[in-house]
Design an enzyme around this catalytic site. Sequence first.
Site, short mmCIF file in Angstrom:
data_model
loop_
_atom_site.label_atom_id
_atom_site.label_comp_id
_atom_site.label_asym_id
_atom_site.label_seq_id
_atom_site.Cartn_x
_atom_site.Cartn_y
_atom_site.Cartn_z
N LYS A 176 -17.62 5.93 -23.24
CA LYS A 176 -16.94 6.42 -22.03
C LYS A 176 -15.57 6.95 -22.45
CE LYS A 176 -15.69 5.28 -17.30
NZ LYS A 176 -14.33 5.81 -17.40
N CYS A 217 16.78 -8.89 5.26
CA CYS A 217 17.63 -8.94 6.45
C CYS A 217 17.99 -10.36 6.88
CB CYS A 217 16.96 -8.21 7.61
SG CYS A 217 15.51 -9.07 8.27
#
EC number: 6.5.1.2
Length: 705
Positions: free
Chosen positions: A125, A425
Amino acid sequence: MDRRGAPVKQDSAKVEQRMEELRTLLEYHGHRYYVMDEPEISDAEYDALFRELVRLEEEHPEHIHPGSPTHKVGGQILDGLKPREHSLRMYSLDNAFGIEEFREFVERVVRLEPDAPLEFWVDPKMDGLAMELVYENGVFLLAVTRGDGSMGEDVTHTMRTVRNVRMRLNPEIEAPVRLEVRGEVIITRADFEALNARQQQKGGKLFANPRNAAAGSVRQLDSSVAAARPLRFMAYGVGQVVWADGRQRWRTQYDIMRGLQELGFAVPSQGRLCAAPADVEAAFTELSAARHELPFEIDGVVAKLNDLDLQEALGFTARAPRWAIALKFPAHQARTRLKDIRIQVGRTGVMTPVAELEPVTVGGVTVSSATLHNEDEIRAKGLMLGDVVIVQRAGDVIPEVVRAVPEERTGAEREYVFPAVCPVCGSAAVRGEGEAAWRCTNMQCPAVRKQAIIHFVSKAGLDIDGVGRKWIEQLVDSGRVVSPADLFRITREDLLGMERMGEKLASNFIEAFDSARHESTLQRFICALGIRHVGEQTARTLAARFGNMDELMRADQETLQSLRDIGGEVAGSIRAFFANGQNRELLQQFKNLGLWPEEQQPAGDSTPVTPLAGKKILFTGSLVRMTRSEAKAMAEKAGAAVMSGVSARLDILVAGDKPGSKLEKARSLGITVLTEDEFIRQASESEEISGQAADDYENSLLRVQ
């Protein structure tokens, strides 16, 4: 996941949310890999995300979206290169991670075709750019990248310069009158090292790996750039093959590879014929051990059933052939130390832990961080700050913390406590019942707002051309943009004050925002809003049913819940979004700015009723009065679903000239067979097609009459 890696049972909303996250991640990283050639994660990391989505879709088919990356190959057309359609789709491959998964693949083949000869052709591959070369009467005609499988980019001008691409095939061997050769464009290891040495010598940018260098070279608009690069084309198969007398010469994959080699194409010398699945396993083991000695990079082997009639009988799924599979090599692993865990906050407030690692080389890539997904995964893997951990790049691409190494603990390690407040925050974080994720409760949190704006312009949102994550971060951090609506108020002067922003780019941005305002579809706009539990399919359903935002905002819980794909929780989430005062204010801003798309004609429940409605249909042979893509479009407009192979589930086979073995198999299964004319007549017998759909449907019929 539990400690053994088994999936922990999840509720439907959590699963749907994770599937949406995976689709967004895969689309983003697919774009980076296939379009920009600048991947941010490894193949293994991408494979891990892909396999997770495949598993969830198998377990929860009710949440599958038609646009899922699992149904497609991946990639897009770049501006500047001409798009070109493949005559036969270039499919991707399913993956097997290990011998056991290959054996499961063989079992699936046997279930579908009990008498199938289990002889395989096995190739390495190769890690390059997938390409199709087209020859007519033995002469090179054009070259097209794989693209999304159906449509690629015409790169004839650069592929002409590749030294081992023949302009004329071997005249001593009979060639098909039309031959589509498929393969990979690669750069060998030695050539890659020499290329980077030259780049360094002249002060140019170094390439990250051979694949990126090959892909970037082929897609140059200036062919002289490609001509100067050491590109090679390695063939592995064919698309359409037409012989002068109409008779096929090649009956097996082995015949194809031998024939291509005789015609003058380079093929991997490591390819071999395997008489049985056990021989495939042996080839996989052998190539895995020898992979680093090969002249080019590979990440596995591809096993294809050798018999071409068997390949045709097995057919395809939506994205891959049923007769081939890629066996991926085991992941590279390394030891390193977990220095810290930091929290990323997403657009819905989800707080995702990320492992900060001492940099370590894994499979040739330096890894310094990896996602840990959620608190449960940290607990399941028994991770402590300061631990020695095993890190791997599955499929040689994406980093993952596999486990801790508790036997190497010194006593200085510390337990990690998931924060009870948002690190950005400072608002309270909550974890809902049955959910794995902690969330920031402040929807005005700067991190949430930033991620919401990034989502708004992303491919999963309005897909605003050229406006990427880094530019949005700069716009938000500088205070120029606070909400998505600000994007459509921004001026050229605002943009020119930003770092690395020139006149041309600023003009492009303004043009892109203006195009989005006037050309966005209702479905995309709904997706871009980021309503919890609302993905592509749900947005499509809402757009088709209501036709405009005003009607959608007025819809009550009962009306929403009556729609296909929308249950009580999703309907509640939609109602909650539109009931929120800040959201309504944002929507009013969009309306005032002219970003308020409508469907041309609400589809309602009006759908074609024809003799083909609800039928599963397949085309075989050569059609005379239309192309295959036109036939498919006509069938779908008539309410049919187009299949890829003959099986007992098929209702109708449309047989053109020279239909081949599919016709015989269909007849043996008692499947209805139509001629091309009979198909057109039945597709035309529509009792109810309304609005724009009727015009489109009528036009499609006129084209073939």
